[in-house]
Design a protein around this motif. Structure first.
Motif, short mmCIF file in Angstrom:
data_model
loop_
_atom_site.label_atom_id
_atom_site.label_comp_id
_atom_site.label_asym_id
_atom_site.label_seq_id
_atom_site.Cartn_x
_atom_site.Cartn_y
_atom_site.Cartn_z
N PRO A 60 -71.12 -106.10 -5.06
CA PRO A 60 -70.40 -105.02 -5.73
C PRO A 60 -70.32 -103.80 -4.83
O PRO A 60 -71.16 -103.58 -3.96
N THR A 61 -69.29 -103.00 -5.05
CA THR A 61 -69.04 -101.83 -4.23
C THR A 61 -68.91 -100.60 -5.12
O THR A 61 -69.02 -100.68 -6.34
N LEU A 62 -68.64 -99.47 -4.48
CA LEU A 62 -68.30 -98.27 -5.23
C LEU A 62 -67.18 -98.55 -6.22
O LEU A 62 -67.23 -98.11 -7.38
N VAL A 63 -66.17 -99.30 -5.79
CA VAL A 63 -65.04 -99.59 -6.68
C VAL A 63 -65.50 -100.41 -7.88
O VAL A 63 -65.02 -100.22 -9.00
N SER A 64 -66.45 -101.31 -7.69
CA SER A 64 -67.00 -102.07 -8.81
C SER A 64 -67.59 -101.14 -9.85
O SER A 64 -67.40 -101.33 -11.06
N SER A 65 -68.32 -100.13 -9.40
CA SER A 65 -68.89 -99.15 -10.34
C SER A 65 -67.81 -98.31 -11.00
O SER A 65 -67.90 -97.98 -12.18
N LEU A 66 -66.78 -97.93 -10.24
CA LEU A 66 -65.68 -97.17 -10.82
C LEU A 66 -64.99 -97.98 -11.91
O LEU A 66 -64.68 -97.46 -12.99
N PHE A 67 -64.75 -99.26 -11.65
CA PHE A 67 -64.12 -100.12 -12.65
C PHE A 67 -65.03 -100.28 -13.87
O PHE A 67 -64.58 -100.18 -15.01
N ALA A 68 -66.31 -100.57 -13.62
CA ALA A 68 -67.24 -100.79 -14.72
C ALA A 68 -67.42 -99.54 -15.57
O ALA A 68 -67.74 -99.62 -16.76
N GLY A 69 -67.24 -98.37 -14.97
CA GLY A 69 -67.37 -97.13 -15.70
C GLY A 69 -66.09 -96.67 -16.35
O GLY A 69 -66.07 -95.62 -17.00
N GLY A 70 -65.00 -97.41 -16.19
CA GLY A 70 -63.76 -97.05 -16.85
C GLY A 70 -62.94 -96.00 -16.15
O GLY A 70 -62.10 -95.35 -16.79
N VAL A 71 -63.13 -95.78 -14.86
CA VAL A 71 -62.28 -94.84 -14.12
C VAL A 71 -60.88 -95.44 -14.05
O VAL A 71 -60.69 -96.56 -13.55
N LEU A 72 -59.90 -94.70 -14.54
CA LEU A 72 -58.58 -95.28 -14.79
C LEU A 72 -57.71 -95.40 -13.54
O LEU A 72 -56.87 -96.29 -13.46
N ARG A 73 -57.87 -94.49 -12.58
CA ARG A 73 -57.01 -94.49 -11.40
C ARG A 73 -57.88 -94.48 -10.15
O ARG A 73 -58.74 -93.59 -10.00
N THR A 74 -57.70 -95.43 -9.28
CA THR A 74 -58.41 -95.45 -8.00
C THR A 74 -57.39 -95.65 -6.89
O THR A 74 -56.43 -96.42 -7.03
N LYS A 75 -57.61 -94.96 -5.78
CA LYS A 75 -56.65 -94.98 -4.69
C LYS A 75 -57.38 -94.82 -3.37
O LYS A 75 -58.31 -94.01 -3.26
N ALA A 76 -56.96 -95.57 -2.36
CA ALA A 76 -57.45 -95.40 -0.99
C ALA A 76 -56.26 -95.18 -0.07
O ALA A 76 -55.25 -95.88 -0.17
N ILE A 77 -56.37 -94.21 0.82
CA ILE A 77 -55.37 -93.95 1.86
C ILE A 77 -56.11 -94.01 3.19
O ILE A 77 -56.93 -93.13 3.49
N VAL A 78 -55.87 -95.04 3.97
CA VAL A 78 -56.63 -95.25 5.20
C VAL A 78 -55.68 -95.59 6.34
O VAL A 78 -54.65 -96.24 6.14
N ASN A 79 -56.01 -95.15 7.53
CA ASN A 79 -55.19 -95.47 8.70
C ASN A 79 -56.01 -96.10 9.81
O ASN A 79 -55.73 -95.92 10.98
N ASN A 80 -57.03 -96.83 9.43
CA ASN A 80 -57.82 -97.62 10.36
C ASN A 80 -57.59 -99.09 10.02
O ASN A 80 -57.85 -99.52 8.88
N LEU A 81 -57.09 -99.85 10.97
CA LEU A 81 -56.70 -101.24 10.71
C LEU A 81 -57.87 -102.08 10.22
O LEU A 81 -57.74 -102.84 9.26
N TYR A 82 -59.02 -101.95 10.89
CA TYR A 82 -60.19 -102.72 10.46
C TYR A 82 -60.58 -102.36 9.03
O TYR A 82 -60.88 -103.24 8.21
N LEU A 83 -60.59 -101.08 8.71
CA LEU A 83 -61.02 -100.64 7.38
C LEU A 83 -60.04 -101.09 6.31
O LEU A 83 -60.45 -101.53 5.22
N PHE A 84 -58.74 -100.99 6.60
CA PHE A 84 -57.76 -101.46 5.62
C PHE A 84 -57.96 -102.95 5.34
O PHE A 84 -57.93 -103.38 4.18
N HIS A 85 -58.14 -103.73 6.39
CA HIS A 85 -58.33 -105.17 6.21
C HIS A 85 -59.55 -105.43 5.33
O HIS A 85 -59.50 -106.26 4.40
#
Length: 760
Positions: free
Chosen positions: A266-291
Motif C-alpha cells: 500500500p502507498t500514500l494513495v492507498s491511504s487517501l482512497f481508504a480515507g475517502g479523499v475524493l480527488r487525487t492528482k499527480a503531475i510529474v515530469n520524471n520518466l522513471y517516476l511516471f512509470h
C-alpha cells in the motif's frame, strides 16, 4: 492544533496528545470495513480478491483504460456481481465511475460490443433491497456512452444501517460478449461531512535538491526566499534523509513508507482512497517516476499528468487549473518539479542571478555535460559556474512553488491544506570527486530538505534537529489528515516528535539500487554511517560527529570494531526482507572442501534482473550486475556452510512477452550436472544444465505457469544431496519484487534519459 478522529458518520476534533490513537484507529478501519465510515471498495477487494463466477476471468483491480482515460478500477467480466459488507455513514454518499472497456487484446470492441447493464444496491438484514442506481451503457449504439460516466447517490436517509453493497453487471442485449468488461472506477461509500472537514494535501518533491542550498538551511545565496518563508510558517526538519540516492527507489520508498517498495505494498494513495479523499492528482515530469506511479504501484492516482518537457511555471499553472476544475471538493495533489535536475537551462532573469560577470570559461547559461563533469573536465571556475546555474534553477522553482502557494491562498485553501516540500535525493557537486547522483550513499545525496506547513499554521517556526527519514512522511500525513495508516508502513508519524520533542524515529537504512552504479547499502545513526558495496562486500565507516563530510574511512581501524558490529547487525536486520522474497540461490559443498564457483544468471531480451544481494558470502567473492541489468554473475568459493545470492526479476517491457532467465553454474571449471541442481523445495532438477526459467500465460484470461518451476513456500533443506561434491539450490518466494526499479526502456525513452544526464 486539532487532528481528526473517526467516529461512525462524524468527524471529531481531539487534542494532539491523543494522536498515537490514530494509528490504532486507522488499523481498525482497514481491518473492519463494515464498521468504517468510509468504504473504499477497491481496497476491500484487494484484501478479499473475488473469484470467477464461471469459466471466464475473475474480476481484478488494476488501472483500466476506457476511451483514452486511465483510472483505478475494478475490471469485471459480464455477467458478474460483487458484494461487500458496509455500514451507511451519517452523511453517506455513494460515488462511482462506470465505463465499458473499448479495447481488448488490441481488438476494438466498439463496433460489436453488447450493451452492458450496471447496477448498485444495498441489501439489508430484513431482506429489503434499496436500489442505488441502474444504467445501461451501449458503446456500439450510443456515442454518449463512449466515456467514463461518474455517478453520486445520496444515501444519508439510510444512515447507521448495516447492509451488503452489491455491484452487478451483465450483458443487456445482443452483441459480442467475448472480451466484454465492465469497469467500476473507485466505488466509494463515504461521509460527506467527514470528507469535507479533512484538510487538503499538497505534496511537492523537487528533483536532485540539496538541503544545503536553501537559505533556511544556511546557504549564503538567496536561492529560496519562498521556501524559507514556508519554513518560517511551518516546521523545518534540519536533518531529513532520503532512503535512496536516485528517484527510484527513493520516491517508491517515500510513497510506501518502506525501504523496499514492492508493487503490492500500500502507498500514500492507498491511504487517501481508504480515507475517502475524493480527488487525487499527480503531475510529474520524471520518466522513471511516471512509470512507477502509473504501472508499478498498487493504487495509482486518479489522474497522472506526464509533464515530460514542462518547466516549473507550466507545472504550477496546470496544478492551479486542476484545483479550479472542481472548487470546494477536497483534494490531494502531488507535484514533482525537475528543473534542478540536469540539463540546467534556467530562464531569464534567473539564469544570470548568481553567475560571475567576469567569468570567461566554456560554460554558458546552459549546461548538460554530465559525463564531462564526472570525468573532471572542468576547472574550479567552471564548476562554480555550473553550481551557479543549479542555484538559478532552484531559484526559479522556488518562485513557482511560491506562486502555487499564493494561488491556494487566494482561493482560501492554503490554511486548510497540509503542505509538504521535500526532495527525492540530493546532488553531488564534486564533494567526493564526482557529479550527479546515484553513485554513492554519502550525505550530499541523502540529506534533503523537508518542510511541513500545517493547517492554520500550527507549530509555525519550529525546527526539528533530530534525524528523520523520508519513509516517515506518509505516516505523518495519515496522522495529520486522519487517514488509515497501513500496517505495512515501516515509517512512523513525526507528530509526536514535533509536538513533544520525543525520541527520533530510528536509524536510516538507505540503498543505492540503480543499474548504472554499484549496488550499496548504508546504515546511518546520528553519530556513525556504515556503507557496504554489494559487488565486493567492502565496508566504509564514517564518524559523522568529527567528519561530517565523510572524508576519512575508519573501517580498517581495529579500535572501532565494537562500533562497526552493531551497525552491521542493524544493516543485516534491514536487509532481511531480501532473504524472504525473490529468487534465492544457495550453494554448499557436501565434502566440506573449498570449491570455485562461477554462477551466471542471464535475463532474456525482454527483461532485467534487479536488487541483487550477497547471502553470507566471503569478502573476496564478487557479485556483479551488468550495467544493462541482464547478467548477474557470482564468482568465489563454496564450502561446507551454505552461501549464496538473491535477486529479483526486473519489470518487463509493457505488452512484451513474459521475461525469462538462464542459469549456468560452473564448479571447479565445469558445468554442474542437473542432478546437482535442486529446484523449488529441493525435490526436482532442471532438464538440462545450463537451464532456462520462464513463465508462460496459463490462459487467455491471465495467470502464469512456470517452466523449470522454482516457487516454494519455504527455504529448502540444505542437507547432503546426491554424489556431486557441490549442490546448488534455487527457489523463489511468492513475493518477488522488493523495490521500485528502473524499467526496461525503448530507445526513445533512453534518448530522453540521456538528455537528462543518465549516462549508459
Amino acid at each position: 492544533m486539532l487532528l481528526l478522529s473517526r467516529s461512525r458518520g462524524s468527524v471529531q476534533p481531539f487534542p494532539l496528545q491523543c494522536a498515537p490513537v490514530l494509528r490504532v484507529l486507522a488499523l481498525l478501519v482497514v481491518a473492519s470495513i463494515a464498521d468504517a465510515s468510509t468504504v473504499d471498495l477497491l481496497g476491500y477487494l484487494r484484501a478479499h480478491p473475488p473469484g470467477s463466477s464461471g469459466a471466464g476471468p475473475a474480476p481484478v483491480v488494476l488501472p483500466s483504460a476506457a476511451f483514452g482515460q486511465v483510472r483505478p478500477a475494478l475490471k469485471s467480466p459480464a455477467p458478474n456481481a460483487i458484494e461487500v459488507p458496509v455500514t451507511v455513514p451519517a452523511q453517506g454518499r455513494f460515488r462511482v465511475g462506470i465505463a465499458v472497456q473499448d479495447v481488448f487484446l488490441g481488438q476494438d470492441m466498439v463496433a460489436g460490443a453488447a450493451p452492458v447493464g450496471f447496477a448498485a444496491s444495498l441489501r439489508f438484514a430484513d431482506g429489503r433491497t434499496e436500489r442505488l442506481f441502474a444504467r445501461t451503457l451501449d458503446i456500439r449504439q450510443r456515442v454518449s456512452d463512449r466515456r467514463w460516466i461518474d455517478l453520486a447517490i445520496d444515501v444519508s436517509r439510510l444512515a447507521g444501517r448495516e447492509a451488503t453493497l452489491r455491484l452487478e453487471n451483465e450483458a443487456a442485449g445482443p452483441g459480442e460478449t467475448s472480451g466484454l468488461f465492465a469497469l467500476w472506477s473507485r466505488p466509494l461509500l463515504y461521509d460527506v461531512g467527514e470528507t469535507h472537514a479533512r484538510p487538503n494535501l499538497l505534496l511537492v518533491t523537487v528533483d536532485a535538491l540539496r538541503a544545503d542550498h536553501l537559505g533556511a538551511y544556511g546557504y549564503a545565496r538567496p536561492t529560496t526566499p519562498r521556501l524559507d518563508q514556508l519554513a518560517a510558517e511551518g516546521v523545518r526538519f534540519a536533518a531529513a534523509f532520503t532512503s535512496g540516492p536516485m528517484t527510484l527507489p527513493s520516491m517508491g520508498q517515500l510513497f510506501t513508507a518502506s525501504p523496499f517498495p514492492a508493487p503490492t505494498r500500500p502507498t500514500l494513495v492507498s491511504s487517501l482512497f481508504a480515507g475517502g479523499v475524493l480527488r487525487t492528482k499527480a503531475i510529474v515530469n520524471n520518466l522513471y517516476l511516471f512509470h512507477w506511479l502509473a504501472l508499478e504501484t498498487r493504487d495509482p492516482f486518479d489522474s497522472i499528468t506526464a509533464a515530460w518537457s514542462w518547466r516549473a511555471d507550466r507545472m504550477t499553472r496546470n496544478a492551479l487549473q486542476w484545483v479550479d476544475q472542481r472548487p470546494g471538493v477536497p483534494f490531494a495533489l502531488y507535484l514533482h518539479y525537475i528543473d534542478t535536475h540536469t540539463p540546467y537551462r534556467p530562464p531569464p532573469p534567473f539564469a544570470t542571478r548568481f553567475t560571475d560577470a567576469a567569468y570567461a570559461g566554456p560554460v554558458g547559461l546552459r549546461f548538460d555535460d554530465v559525463s564531462g563533469a564526472r570525468a573532471g573536465h572542468y576547472a574550479p571556475a567552471d564548476r562554480a559556474r555550473i553550481v551557479a546555474l543549479y542555484d538559478a534553477e532552484l531559484s526559479f522553482v522556488d518562485a513557482e512553488i511560491g506562486r502555487l502557494l499564493d494561488g491556494l491562498a487566494a482561493r482560501g485553501l492554503l490554511d486548510h491544506t497540509l503542505v509538504i516540500v521535500t526532495a527525492d535525493h540530493g546532488e553531488e557537486q564534486w564533494d567526493h570527486g564526482s557529479f550527479f547522483h546515484g553513485q554513492s550513499l554519502y550525505d550530499e545525496l541523502l540529506h534533503v530538505p523537508l518542510v511541513m506547513r500545517f493547517p492554520d499554521r500550527a507549530y509555525a517556526g519550529r525546527v526539528v534537529t533530530q534525524p528523520v527519514r523520508s519513509i516517515d512522511i506518509v505516516p505523518t500525513i495519515c496522522d495529520v489528515l486522519g487517514l488509515p495508516a497501513f500496517p505495512e508502513f515501516e515509517g512512523v508519524s513525526l507528530l509526536p516528535l514535533i509536538a513533544h520533542d520525543t525520541s527520533p524515529p530510528g536509524e536510516l537504512f538507505a540503498r543505492a539500487a540503480n543499474l548504472e552504479f554499484p549496488y550499496r547499502f548504508a546504515l546511518r545513526t546520528p553519530r556513525y554511517k556504515l556503507i557496504r558495496t554489494i559487488e565486493t562486500g567492502r565496508e566504509e565507516l564514517y564518524d559523522l560527529a568529527s567528519d561530517p563530510g565523510e572524508t576519512r574511512d575508519l573501517a580498517a581501524e581495529a579500535a572501532l570494531a565494537e562500533v562497526t558490529r552493531p551497525l552491521r547487525d542493524a544493516m543485516d536486520a534491514h536487509r532481511q526482507p531480501l532473504r524472504e522474497t525473490g529468487v534465492q540461490v544457495r550453494a554448499v559443498a557436501r565434502d566440506g572442501r573449498a570449491h570455485e564457483i562461477d554462477l551466471a544468471v542471464t535475463a532474456s531480451n525482454t527483461g532485467t534482473l534487479a536488487d541483487p544481494d550477497r547471502v553470507d558470502l566471503e569478502d573476496g567473492d564478487r557479485l556483479v550486475l551488468a550495467p544493462d541489468g541482464r547478467t548477474l554473475r557470482w564468482t568465489g568459493q563454496v564450502g561446507a556452510h551454505p552461501v549464496g545470492i538473491r535477486f529479483d526479476r526486473g519489470p518487463a517491457r509493457p505488452l512484451g512477452p513474459l521475461p525469462a532467465f538462464e542459469v549456468r553454474a560452473r564448479v571447479d571449471g565445469r558445468d554442474l550436472p542437473p542432478p546437482a541442481i535442486y529446484l523449488a523445495d529441493g525435490a526436482s532438477h532442471p532438464a538440462s544444465s545450463p537451464f532456462v526459467y520462464r513463465r508462460v500465460p496459463a490462459s487467455l484470461f491471465g495467470g502464469e505457469r512456470e517452466e523449470s518451476p522454482l516457487l516454494a513456500g519455504a527455504t529448502p533443506s540444505f542437507g547432503a544431496h546426491g554424489s556431486e561434491p557441490v549442490s546448488i539450490f534455487l527457489w523463489r518466494f511468492p513475493d518477488e519484487r522488493t523495490g521500485a526499479v528502473a524499467p526496461a526502456l525503448d530507445e526513445t525513452a533512453r534518448r530522453r534519459l540521456r538528455a537528462l544526464g543518465y549516462v549508459e
